[in-house]
Write an enzyme that holds these catalytic residues in place. Structure first.
Site, PDB file in Angstrom:
ATOM      1  N   GLN A   1       0.837  -1.203   0.000  1.00  0.00           N
ATOM      2  CA  GLN A   1       0.000   0.000   0.000  1.00  0.00           C
ATOM      3  C   GLN A   1       0.877   1.261   0.000  1.00  0.00           C
ATOM      4  O   GLN A   1       2.032   1.233   0.450  1.00  0.00           O
ATOM      5  CB  GLN A   1      -0.907   0.068   1.249  1.00  0.00           C
ATOM      6  CG  GLN A   1      -2.153  -0.791   1.165  1.00  0.00           C
ATOM      7  CD  GLN A   1      -1.918  -2.225   1.607  1.00  0.00           C
ATOM      8  OE1 GLN A   1      -1.105  -2.503   2.505  1.00  0.00           O
ATOM      9  NE2 GLN A   1      -2.633  -3.151   0.978  1.00  0.00           N
TER      10      GLN A   1
ATOM     11  N   ASN B   1      -4.138   0.979  -2.333  1.00  0.00           N
ATOM     12  CA  ASN B   1      -3.582  -0.356  -2.577  1.00  0.00           C
ATOM     13  C   ASN B   1      -2.621  -0.324  -3.759  1.00  0.00           C
ATOM     14  O   ASN B   1      -2.627   0.616  -4.563  1.00  0.00           O
ATOM     15  CB  ASN B   1      -4.721  -1.348  -2.881  1.00  0.00           C
ATOM     16  CG  ASN B   1      -5.468  -1.781  -1.635  1.00  0.00           C
ATOM     17  OD1 ASN B   1      -4.875  -2.007  -0.588  1.00  0.00           O
ATOM     18  ND2 ASN B   1      -6.782  -1.884  -1.754  1.00  0.00           N
TER      19      ASN B   1
ATOM     20  N   CYS C   1      -6.232   1.096   6.911  1.00  0.00           N
ATOM     21  CA  CYS C   1      -5.080   0.174   6.873  1.00  0.00           C
ATOM     22  C   CYS C   1      -4.455   0.173   8.266  1.00  0.00           C
ATOM     23  O   CYS C   1      -3.937   1.218   8.704  1.00  0.00           O
ATOM     24  CB  CYS C   1      -4.065   0.632   5.826  1.00  0.00           C
ATOM     25  SG  CYS C   1      -2.572  -0.398   5.796  1.00  0.00           S
TER      26      CYS C   1
ATOM     27  N   ASN D   1     -12.848  -0.938   6.387  1.00  0.00           N
ATOM     28  CA  ASN D   1     -12.734  -1.674   5.118  1.00  0.00           C
ATOM     29  C   ASN D   1     -13.369  -3.046   5.300  1.00  0.00           C
ATOM     30  O   ASN D   1     -13.490  -3.554   6.402  1.00  0.00           O
ATOM     31  CB  ASN D   1     -11.271  -1.766   4.678  1.00  0.00           C
ATOM     32  CG  ASN D   1     -10.385  -2.445   5.720  1.00  0.00           C
ATOM     33  OD1 ASN D   1     -10.774  -2.663   6.866  1.00  0.00           O
ATOM     34  ND2 ASN D   1      -9.196  -2.831   5.300  1.00  0.00           N
TER      35      ASN D   1
ATOM     36  N   HIS E   1     -14.166  -7.104   5.313  1.00  0.00           N
ATOM     37  CA  HIS E   1     -13.448  -8.370   5.532  1.00  0.00           C
ATOM     38  C   HIS E   1     -14.421  -9.549   5.539  1.00  0.00           C
ATOM     39  O   HIS E   1     -15.515  -9.448   6.117  1.00  0.00           O
ATOM     40  CB  HIS E   1     -12.691  -8.331   6.857  1.00  0.00           C
ATOM     41  CG  HIS E   1     -11.523  -7.380   6.852  1.00  0.00           C
ATOM     42  ND1 HIS E   1     -10.252  -7.762   6.494  1.00  0.00           N
ATOM     43  CD2 HIS E   1     -11.467  -6.041   7.096  1.00  0.00           C
ATOM     44  CE1 HIS E   1      -9.449  -6.711   6.547  1.00  0.00           C
ATOM     45  NE2 HIS E   1     -10.161  -5.655   6.908  1.00  0.00           N
TER      46      HIS E   1
ATOM     47  N   CYS F   1      -1.924  -8.377   7.830  1.00  0.00           N
ATOM     48  CA  CYS F   1      -2.984  -7.401   7.539  1.00  0.00           C
ATOM     49  C   CYS F   1      -3.564  -6.968   8.876  1.00  0.00           C
ATOM     50  O   CYS F   1      -4.175  -7.787   9.583  1.00  0.00           O
ATOM     51  CB  CYS F   1      -4.071  -8.037   6.665  1.00  0.00           C
ATOM     52  SG  CYS F   1      -5.457  -6.932   6.300  1.00  0.00           S
TER      53      CYS F   1
ATOM     54  N   GLY G   1      -7.269  -6.926   8.980  1.00  0.00           N
ATOM     55  CA  GLY G   1      -7.666  -8.333   8.873  1.00  0.00           C
ATOM     56  C   GLY G   1      -7.534  -9.060  10.199  1.00  0.00           C
ATOM     57  O   GLY G   1      -8.385  -9.888  10.561  1.00  0.00           O
TER      58      GLY G   1
HETATM   59  N1  API Z   1      -6.137  -4.166   1.256  1.00  0.00           N
HETATM   60  C1  API Z   1      -6.935  -3.412   2.239  1.00  0.00           C
HETATM   61  C2  API Z   1      -6.193  -2.121   2.660  1.00  0.00           C
HETATM   62  C3  API Z   1      -4.909  -2.415   3.450  1.00  0.00           C
HETATM   63  C4  API Z   1      -5.209  -3.143   4.738  1.00  0.00           C
HETATM   64  C5  API Z   1      -4.032  -3.850   5.412  1.00  0.00           C
HETATM   65  N2  API Z   1      -2.745  -3.701   4.793  1.00  0.00           N
HETATM   66  C6  API Z   1      -3.992  -3.526   6.906  1.00  0.00           C
HETATM   67  O1  API Z   1      -2.914  -3.567   7.513  1.00  0.00           O
HETATM   68  O2  API Z   1      -5.093  -3.307   7.472  1.00  0.00           O
HETATM   69  C7  API Z   1      -8.299  -3.054   1.604  1.00  0.00           C
HETATM   70  O3  API Z   1      -8.369  -3.005   0.371  1.00  0.00           O
HETATM   71  O4  API Z   1      -9.239  -2.810   2.368  1.00  0.00           O
END
Ligand code: API
Length: 293
Positions: free
Chosen positions: A61, A81, A90, A174, A176, A234, A237
């Site tokens: 990112q 991204n 993020c 975001n 999940h 992540c 995540g």
């Molecule tokens: N790919 C994620 C954004 C980066 C999240 C990740 N790198 C983190 O540490 O939360 C999305 O499209 O929502």
């Protein structure tokens, strides 16, 4: 790019010079750009070029530091991204963000309020060198994720290539989709990740989490990230996986999340409370790149 418009800072030959810092949080890696003391123009193509691991700097990112839009916050934080898509949040990047603004002298505070596309987060530099972030409260309402479902539930069947998997759906700003896997080492991340990411029931696409429960205070996690593919870690995540397990009564309120890049600590006191994430934030190198304007 909606939002900030920057003048393009180019040399006489139309070359844009950009100072950057490369950072990583558990191997989830970032290009961090100071959008306060330098002015530049970014496009999807430029972001993809910068993120390219062969023709550019390389990152999962790109993180932008901007002036806040209100006096209640210290900075604005924008996230892109590697595919150029701008996203809401993020977590690993938030830890790097506060390390960056403090190291660069943009603030002398150890705890800052940061505005993102989906609300305010509060990262704090700890005395032990780790960073704790108040990531805000998780959202399980399908329409807010967004996820197409008739009613809200702790789990949902998701049709995938003729078979059905069971997921939890949650937003940390975001989206999940988290599924429980018996053995993470043989999890079909490469096969299922893209199918889940682009599943039609997730109109904005989704990050696909694969969680193995070790015990009530420890999980292992792999994430196939929206717009980046599988990353070593992540942060959002890890928050999403932990809170989905806690909401289902499978995990305690303080969990270690072991990712391929290392461990995060996730704490959540339940509905309506913020998720606290603690982990490292590391500077790899700084540099300057010249881009054709
Ligand atoms: N790919 C994620 C954004 C980066 C999240 C990740 N790198 C983190 O540490 O939360 C999305 O499209 O929502």
């Amino acid at each position: 790019m909606e939002g900030s418009t920057w003048s393009t800072q180019t040399t006489s030959g139309g070359i844009m010079k950009l100072k950057f810092t490369k950072m990583q949080g558990l191997g989830n890696d970032f290009i961090v750009l100071d959008g306060i003391r330098q002015s530049f123009s970014l496009s999807v193509e430029v972001i993809r070029q910068l993120a390219d691991r062969h023709f550019g700097i390389g990152c999962d990112q790109l993180l932008l530091v901007e002036r806040p839009t209100s006096p209640e916050v210290d900075f604005r934080y924008r996230i892109f991204n590697a595919d150029g898509s701008e996203v809401e949040q993020c977590g690993n990047g938030a830890r790097c963000f506060v390390r960056f603004v403090h190291d660069q002298g943009l603030t002398d505070k150890h705890q800052i309020r940061v505005e993102t596309a989906r609300g305010i987060i509060v990262p704090r530099l700890e005395s032990n060198g780790l960073v704790t972030v108040d990531m805000g409260a998780p959202v399980f309402e399908p329409a807010a994720i967004p996820f197409q479902a008739p009613t809200q539930s702790l789990t949902y069947p998701l049709e995938l290539n003729g078979s059905s998997i069971e997921i939890s759906a949650v937003s940390m700003g975001n989206p999940h989709a988290v599924q429980i896997i018996d053995d993470l080492d043989t999890a079909p991340v490469a096969q299922q990740g893209p199918l889940i990411e682009h599943h039609p029931r997730f109109p904005n696409r989704v990050n696909a989490g694969f969680m193995q429960i070790v015990d009530r205070s420890h999980i292992r996690l792999r994430v196939y990230e929206r717009g980046a593919g599988e990353t070593l870690a992540c942060g959002t995540g890890a928050c999403a996986a932990a809170v989905s397990g806690m909401a289902r009564g499978l995990l305690d309120a303080d969990v270690t999340v072991s990712t391929r890049g290392g461990d995060l600590r996730i704490r959540w006191q339940g509905e309506g409370h913020p998720v606290l994430m603690t982990g490292p934030a590391v500077v790899v190198f700084s540099g300057e790149i010249e881009l054709g304007a």
